[in-house]
Scaffold this active site. Sequence first.
Site, PDB file in Angstrom:
ATOM      1  N   ASP A 111      41.559  12.890  91.096  1.00  0.00           N
ATOM      2  CA  ASP A 111      41.362  12.808  92.545  1.00  0.00           C
ATOM      3  C   ASP A 111      41.476  11.335  92.947  1.00  0.00           C
ATOM      4  O   ASP A 111      40.723  10.493  92.453  1.00  0.00           O
ATOM      5  CB  ASP A 111      39.983  13.363  92.916  1.00  0.00           C
ATOM      6  CG  ASP A 111      39.979  13.993  94.299  1.00  0.00           C
ATOM      7  OD1 ASP A 111      39.421  15.093  94.447  1.00  0.00           O
ATOM      8  OD2 ASP A 111      40.576  13.381  95.219  1.00  0.00           O
ATOM      9  N   ASP A 219      43.270  12.085  98.420  1.00  0.00           N
ATOM     10  CA  ASP A 219      42.260  12.379  99.427  1.00  0.00           C
ATOM     11  C   ASP A 219      42.666  11.817 100.801  1.00  0.00           C
ATOM     12  O   ASP A 219      42.980  10.634 100.914  1.00  0.00           O
ATOM     13  CB  ASP A 219      40.945  11.727  98.985  1.00  0.00           C
ATOM     14  CG  ASP A 219      39.749  12.168  99.782  1.00  0.00           C
ATOM     15  OD1 ASP A 219      39.399  13.352  99.677  1.00  0.00           O
ATOM     16  OD2 ASP A 219      39.186  11.338 100.508  1.00  0.00           O
ATOM     17  N   GLU A 278      46.269  15.571 100.296  1.00  0.00           N
ATOM     18  CA  GLU A 278      45.371  16.288 101.197  1.00  0.00           C
ATOM     19  C   GLU A 278      45.586  15.715 102.579  1.00  0.00           C
ATOM     20  O   GLU A 278      45.403  14.509 102.776  1.00  0.00           O
ATOM     21  CB  GLU A 278      43.903  16.126 100.798  1.00  0.00           C
ATOM     22  CG  GLU A 278      42.995  16.989 101.643  1.00  0.00           C
ATOM     23  CD  GLU A 278      41.587  16.462 101.812  1.00  0.00           C
ATOM     24  OE1 GLU A 278      41.381  15.242 101.739  1.00  0.00           O
ATOM     25  OE2 GLU A 278      40.676  17.265 102.020  1.00  0.00           O
ATOM     26  N   HIS A 351      36.028  22.350  97.298  1.00  0.00           N
ATOM     27  CA  HIS A 351      34.646  21.864  97.383  1.00  0.00           C
ATOM     28  C   HIS A 351      34.217  21.567  98.809  1.00  0.00           C
ATOM     29  O   HIS A 351      33.042  21.230  99.053  1.00  0.00           O
ATOM     30  CB  HIS A 351      34.517  20.614  96.524  1.00  0.00           C
ATOM     31  CG  HIS A 351      35.358  19.498  97.020  1.00  0.00           C
ATOM     32  ND1 HIS A 351      36.744  19.502  96.974  1.00  0.00           N
ATOM     33  CD2 HIS A 351      35.024  18.343  97.645  1.00  0.00           C
ATOM     34  CE1 HIS A 351      37.205  18.408  97.529  1.00  0.00           C
ATOM     35  NE2 HIS A 351      36.191  17.679  97.951  1.00  0.00           N
ATOM     36  N   ASP A 352      35.171  21.647  99.747  1.00  0.00           N
ATOM     37  CA  ASP A 352      34.844  21.411 101.164  1.00  0.00           C
ATOM     38  C   ASP A 352      34.785  22.692 101.979  1.00  0.00           C
ATOM     39  O   ASP A 352      34.455  22.647 103.165  1.00  0.00           O
ATOM     40  CB  ASP A 352      35.925  20.531 101.818  1.00  0.00           C
ATOM     41  CG  ASP A 352      35.970  19.134 101.272  1.00  0.00           C
ATOM     42  OD1 ASP A 352      37.069  18.545 101.268  1.00  0.00           O
ATOM     43  OD2 ASP A 352      34.925  18.628 100.824  1.00  0.00           O
TER      44      ASP A 352
HETATM   45  O1  TEU Z   1      37.915  15.735 102.807  1.00  0.00           O
HETATM   46  C1  TEU Z   1      38.646  15.361 103.961  1.00  0.00           C
HETATM   47  C2  TEU Z   1      38.606  16.480 104.865  1.00  0.00           C
HETATM   48  O2  TEU Z   1      39.272  17.454 104.665  1.00  0.00           O
HETATM   49  C3  TEU Z   1      37.618  16.421 105.912  1.00  0.00           C
HETATM   50  O3  TEU Z   1      38.350  16.384 107.110  1.00  0.00           O
HETATM   51  C4  TEU Z   1      36.762  17.644 105.701  1.00  0.00           C
HETATM   52  O4  TEU Z   1      36.889  18.466 106.738  1.00  0.00           O
HETATM   53  C5  TEU Z   1      35.421  17.136 105.413  1.00  0.00           C
HETATM   54  O5  TEU Z   1      35.062  17.721 104.224  1.00  0.00           O
HETATM   55  C6  TEU Z   1      34.464  17.417 106.543  1.00  0.00           C
HETATM   56  O6  TEU Z   1      34.321  18.824 106.662  1.00  0.00           O
HETATM   57  C7  TEU Z   1      38.101  14.824 101.760  1.00  0.00           C
HETATM   58  C8  TEU Z   1      37.290  15.318 100.579  1.00  0.00           C
HETATM   59  O7  TEU Z   1      37.819  16.565 100.124  1.00  0.00           O
HETATM   60  C9  TEU Z   1      35.867  15.470 101.047  1.00  0.00           C
HETATM   61  O8  TEU Z   1      35.041  16.046 100.024  1.00  0.00           O
HETATM   62  C10 TEU Z   1      35.349  14.091 101.412  1.00  0.00           C
HETATM   63  O9  TEU Z   1      34.037  14.210 101.953  1.00  0.00           O
HETATM   64  C11 TEU Z   1      36.261  13.403 102.435  1.00  0.00           C
HETATM   65  O10 TEU Z   1      37.643  13.533 102.166  1.00  0.00           O
HETATM   66  C12 TEU Z   1      35.995  11.899 102.425  1.00  0.00           C
HETATM   67  O11 TEU Z   1      36.465  11.377 101.200  1.00  0.00           O
END
Ligand code: TEU
Length: 581
Positions: A111, A219, A278, A351-352
């Site tokens: 990542d 990311d 992403e 994970h989000d």
């Molecule tokens: O997530 C970015 C993202 O997709 C955000 O817009 C998402 O919606 C966020 O999780 C709020 O809901 C990436 C990672 O996957 C996430 O775990 C991190 O918190 C974020 O970037 C910052 O690095």
Amino acid sequence: MTVEQPTAESTEAPARDWFQSAVVYQVYPRSFADSDGDGIGDLRGIISKLDYLHRLGVDVLWLSPIYTSPQDDNGYDIGDYRSVDPIFGTLADLQELTDGLHTRGMKLVMDLVVSHTSDEHPWFVESRSSKDNPKRDWYWWRKPRAGTVPGTPGAEPNNWGSAFSGPAWDYDPASGEYYLHLFSKKQPDLNWENPDVRAAVYEMMNWWLDRGVDGFRMDVINFISKDTALPDGPMADGRLYGDGTPYYIGGPRIHEFLQEMHREVFADRTGPLLTVGEMPGVTVEEAVLFTDPARAEVDMVFQFEHVALDQENGNKWRPKKLKLTELKETLGRWQDGLAATGWNSLYWGNHDQARAVSRFGDDSPQYRELSAKMLAGILHLHRGTPYVYQGEELGMTNMSFGAISDYRDIEVLNHHREATTHLGHTDADVLAALAPLNRDNARTPVQWDATRHAGFTTGAPWIAVNPNANHINAAAQIDDPGSVYNFYRQVIELRHTDAAVSHGDFTMLMPEDEHVYAFTRSIPGSTLLVLGNFSGIGQHVTLGEAWDTAEPVLGNYPGNASASDQLRPWELKVFRRHSDG
Ligand code: TEU
């Protein structure tokens, strides 16, 4: 409803890159498997599960951040890119994991979080130390808004809000300036306009590739190019801050930066690599440009349109019922948009995101397994590279959290504080709004068996284990041919063996049907018909005589899929028809 017959003009299955018949498995290390009893998952825990992953059939492991970090955002706030945080293990452990994957014919994707660092990263510590420090311009520093009192609300350089509530700027009294952070204030944004920043990132990426990793998940990589004027964004109802996304998503130099990254890091590499960007907010038209191999930017992107359909105006704290027709329109448009050039990634969760079976299926005792399998079949038989999020292969569900003290995610905790102190919402209202789509739903420990803490740890888990681990766990499924785990093995195997799955043309069918998801995948001489009932009500589907002699390929009810015109609740049916062209 009648299933229209696909036209026969399918193209030759083109020679494609290795990842187009591969399946990626995401490990969120903190919650995967704990080897030392500290209640936090670690690398040696992952090593102990490599045979489990290999048996599942996945080809690539995407490892969420394991680098040295204050853990403000569970590792997405990196303090040292060339390291392993002691809570996860050592660089030697990571090398053992890499070697363990490679000896099983699998790959490791790291990542890459380079749109921001931790505020404890040496780069930021230097940048913050003084206005004339050589690294001052490695981050976004700006003076207070004219005519305001520095450090007071409204003095921020613009009105952007952070994704984790509050303003996207934090005041530094020592220098009298603000720094930008699109996420937590411990995640200052790197200034990619500075060529020294880019060079340092590329050097670090090469360091990891030289150690044998096989690619990166990048990311929020479409946030690295911003409108350097940093103008105010539009205000939306119920929001305390402006929406900066028009000015930091996919900015003017994004393609330049990604092509430069490709030249500096990947172009001269010979091994098969994988890059996935992403990209919150990316459109399919932009994704064609990002993933066109001729442009040498990234192999595929994570788009977010389908995971925003169950939210009012994209506000995850205002959940709404998903419409299947909208899901089909979105995913179908992405299939069509990337059919000729570029490539899709395919995912229900990560994970989000909330757990797939709770969000898109039915996690009731009666339909959890059936709907988890149906979702797997529908997703994995689309055209693109599927991603399995840890525990999805077991049909793990959302968690029922009680009080706000049960949560761990900074996004949740910050929202709860802002909503109850500045927006006048009650604790009960906020908890109800949080429940369906909060990120901790997917971050409860993987459920390995029915012992204490689901076999995840011998210590106190950092976040509660879902009580349904007593019957939803790997030990109960590994050797059960009818389990969700073994159904995932079957669909993954199909991608490895059937060119119609990995390369076939996609045709959506019955787009207006509100309960049935139907499509075909075709290569010359072979067509698959995939039918999924996204409801707990039996559905009628007329297959047409062309399918009378079709062979059943896959089904989620006991016994083979019948050729009948009925779809039982949450039923998946897959048929194969051999045509002469
Ligand atoms: O997530 C970015 C993202 O997709 C955000 O817009 C998402 O919606 C966020 O999780 C709020 O809901 C990436 C990672 O996957 C996430 O775990 C991190 O918190 C974020 O970037 C910052 O690095």
